[in-house]
Design a protein around this motif. Structure first.
Motif, PDB file in Angstrom:
ATOM      1  N   THR A  25      15.396   0.177   7.378  1.00 56.00           N
ATOM      2  CA  THR A  25      15.458   0.019   8.722  1.00 56.00           C
ATOM      3  C   THR A  25      16.691  -0.917   9.078  1.00 56.00           C
ATOM      4  OG1 THR A  25      14.011  -1.755   8.827  1.00 56.00           O
ATOM      5  CG2 THR A  25      12.987   0.322   9.175  1.00 56.00           C
ATOM      6  N   GLN A  26      16.865  -2.000   8.160  1.00 54.98           N
ATOM      7  CA  GLN A  26      18.098  -2.594   7.936  1.00 54.98           C
ATOM      8  C   GLN A  26      19.448  -2.015   7.866  1.00 54.98           C
ATOM      9  OE1 GLN A  26      17.308  -5.490   5.284  1.00 54.98           O
ATOM     10  NE2 GLN A  26      16.581  -7.107   6.769  1.00 54.98           N
ATOM     11  N   GLY A  28      19.614   0.886   9.142  1.00 51.97           N
ATOM     12  CA  GLY A  28      19.819   1.659  10.358  1.00 51.97           C
ATOM     13  C   GLY A  28      20.373   0.846  11.610  1.00 51.97           C
ATOM     14  N   ASP A  29      20.569  -0.549  11.137  1.00 51.77           N
ATOM     15  CA  ASP A  29      21.145  -1.529  12.251  1.00 51.77           C
ATOM     16  C   ASP A  29      22.621  -1.188  12.061  1.00 51.77           C
ATOM     17  OD1 ASP A  29      18.648  -2.257  13.073  1.00 51.77           O
ATOM     18  OD2 ASP A  29      18.743  -3.820  11.853  1.00 51.77           O
ATOM     19  N   THR A  30      23.067  -0.749  10.884  1.00 51.65           N
ATOM     20  CA  THR A  30      24.438  -0.740  11.129  1.00 51.65           C
ATOM     21  C   THR A  30      25.223   0.639  10.623  1.00 51.65           C
ATOM     22  OG1 THR A  30      24.318  -0.884   8.509  1.00 51.65           O
ATOM     23  CG2 THR A  30      24.551  -2.753   9.445  1.00 51.65           C
ATOM     24  N   GLU A  32      23.835   5.235  11.390  1.00 50.92           N
ATOM     25  CA  GLU A  32      22.854   5.952  11.854  1.00 50.92           C
ATOM     26  C   GLU A  32      21.845   6.575  11.041  1.00 50.92           C
ATOM     27  OE1 GLU A  32      23.799   9.274  14.468  1.00 50.92           O
ATOM     28  OE2 GLU A  32      25.046   8.068  15.761  1.00 50.92           O
ATOM     29  N   ARG A  53      16.404   7.151  16.061  1.00 52.27           N
ATOM     30  CA  ARG A  53      17.250   6.371  15.135  1.00 52.27           C
ATOM     31  C   ARG A  53      16.217   5.351  14.746  1.00 52.27           C
ATOM     32  NH1 ARG A  53      23.027   3.614  15.785  1.00 52.27           N
ATOM     33  NH2 ARG A  53      22.983   2.195  14.022  1.00 52.27           N
ATOM     34  N   ASP A  55      15.771   1.830  12.997  1.00 50.40           N
ATOM     35  CA  ASP A  55      16.233   0.625  12.715  1.00 50.40           C
ATOM     36  C   ASP A  55      15.349  -0.462  12.759  1.00 50.40           C
ATOM     37  OD1 ASP A  55      15.453   0.020  15.300  1.00 50.40           O
ATOM     38  OD2 ASP A  55      17.182   0.381  16.405  1.00 50.40           O
ATOM     39  N   SER A  56      15.457  -1.738  12.768  1.00 46.73           N
ATOM     40  CA  SER A  56      14.694  -2.590  12.148  1.00 46.73           C
ATOM     41  C   SER A  56      13.727  -2.964  13.322  1.00 46.73           C
ATOM     42  CB  SER A  56      15.646  -4.017  12.010  1.00 46.73           C
ATOM     43  OG  SER A  56      16.275  -4.490  13.267  1.00 46.73           O
ATOM     44  N   ARG A  57      13.991  -2.496  14.479  1.00 45.88           N
ATOM     45  CA  ARG A  57      12.971  -2.716  15.749  1.00 45.88           C
ATOM     46  C   ARG A  57      11.751  -2.009  15.280  1.00 45.88           C
ATOM     47  NH1 ARG A  57      16.076  -0.600  20.652  1.00 45.88           N
ATOM     48  NH2 ARG A  57      16.452   1.134  19.269  1.00 45.88           N
TER      49      ARG A  57
END
Length: 431
Positions: A25-26, A28-30, A32, A53, A55-57
């Motif tokens: 997920t991290q 995915g923060d930087t 796609e 997408r 990501d960390s959320r």
């Protein structure tokens, strides 16, 4: 399985590991990272829709539920590690790192690895895991690249069948997938790993083996290489303490490559030779000889050795270690009856300490009078150089023995564990 093997089990299914999911997920923060399929909880509830997408959320949502399928199989990264990017990494290593350029050149066919990488068919799950490793654990990613290079070069030098070479290459690239499931906090250099934490490190070959089983492209040779790459011929490895012919050839090759990469990165080429000379009972001699030929250590390499450590401190630590062992040896022999399991479990300890003592004697020094030998050596440059070389070898042996005691400690009775504490302290001081 050896009856003296510690009980090593997975704490939870690999696809539910929070440390790996956090890393995904991290990433995915930087860049796609997209769900290419709906992600469901095992009870049928949809957690994430196709096209979302990641990501960390979404970390907590994914870690609090048991998924119907491994996360890897449902995600795609926009800029994944693939065969093309692996070839580019290889080109960069060869261009900037002389020792690896030498290794490939001495195989006689320096382009063979590039051709093998280009023809690989990487499963999507493998590409995602390599991508996460590259983005979140770049040092581990480069370790895998370097280890794969050494392993493939060894397979070439040993003239192994083409199928085994391909399996060794793939296994080497993926051999530390299980380590992505270890809490990164316990792997930082400043952290003192506890006995309980070390258990998670020792389980990583099993985790990696479970992760790749059933994936396209993985032969039995490749999966065994991952599972057994920390096994040693004398039974001192893990996770199953296999011995001799019980260890598959691809795993033997990967074991040598893995240790060689670490030694090249941390020390220098002469130290690499030293490590394998000390571990001659643990590694396949044909493979080690092939490594020696590939490294082709020269006088220039000797001149480029890193400065030696403080010999006085090293002698003081070794003297204290030997004194502690003399006392402990007597206690073990007096209290450990042949019928007690601790007697067999501690055989490795007697063997390792005997190796240390033998090394001192072979170098022409007196194990009972290390301090006086240092005084004499100070006025003799050649003797001092030999003493420093021997002390470096002893430090490596001590570090290796400390790890082995940690690994085997759960097998021992509380009295035996208590008796080893003093020795373990002395060993750790030499790291």
């Amino acid at each position: 399985m050896n009856k003296n093997v510690p009980d090593i089990r997975l704490s939870f299914p690999p696809d539910e590991n929070p440390h790996y999911i956090r890393a995904v997920t991290q990433v995915g923060d930087t860049q796609e990272v997209i769900a290419h399929a709906d992600i469901f909880e095992s009870n049928g509830m949809k957690l994430v829709a196709k096209g979302t997408r990641i990501d960390s959320r979404l970390f907590n949502r994914l870690t609090q539920h048991r998924l119907t399928a491994p996360l890897d199989s449902m995600l795609t990264a926009k800029h994944p590690v693939n065969t093309h990017s692996l070839v580019m990494e290889l080109d960069s290593v060869v261009k900037h790192e002389a020792v690896y350029r030498r290794i490939l050149t001495r195989t006689g066919d320096p382009h063979a690895m590039k051709q093998a990488l280009s023809s690989m068919q990487l499963a999507p799950e493998v590409m995602l895991r390599l991508t996460v490793m590259r983005e979140r654990r770049p040092e581990l990613f480069m370790h895998s690249i370097h280890t794969a290079l050494i392993a493939f070069a060894l397979a070439q030098s040993l003239d192994l069948p083409e199928g085994q070479r391909a399996a060794i290459l793939l296994g080497a690239l993926c051999h530390d997938f299980g380590e992505m499931h270890t809490d990164p906090e316990i792997l930082v250099a400043e952290h003192d790993i506890t006995q309980d934490e070390r258990r998670y490190i020792h389980v990583h070959p099993i985790t990696g083996h479970v992760l790749v089983q059933g994936l396209s492209g993985f032969s039995n040779d490749a999966t065994l290489a991952i599972l057994q790459h920390h096994e040693r011929l004398d039974g001192s490895g893990y996770p199953n303490a296999l011995q001799g012919d019980s260890i598959a050839m691809p795993a033997r090759v990967l074991a040598v490559a893995d240790v060689a990469e670490t030694a090249i990165r941390r020390f220098d080429l002469l130290r690499v030779e030293m490590l394998f000379r000390l571990g001659q009972k643990r590694f396949d001699s044909n493979i080690v000889n092939a490594l020696r030929d590939l490294l082709h250590i020269t006088t220039t390499d000797a001149q480029n050795m890193r400065p030696a450590r403080n010999a006085t401190a090293q002698v003081e630590h070794m003297t204290a270690l030997l004194e502690t062992w003399i006392t402990l040896r007597g206690i073990i022999r007096q209290e450990a009856a042949p019928a007690k399991p601790d007697t067999t479990a501690l055989e490795f300890l007697f063997e390792r300490m005997a190796t240390m003592r033998s090394l001192i004697l072979q170098a022409g020094f007196d194990p009972e009078s290390m301090a006086s030998m240092l005084v004499i050596a100070q006025d003799d440059p050649d003797m001092l150089a030999e003493l420093r070389h021997m002390l470096d070898e002893l430090e490596w042996l001590a570090s290796d023995l400390a790890n082995e005691i940690d690994r085997r400690s759960p097998q021992l009775s509380p009295p035996a564990q208590g008796a080893l504490n003093g020795l373990l302290v002395q060993l750790q001081q030499m790291k």
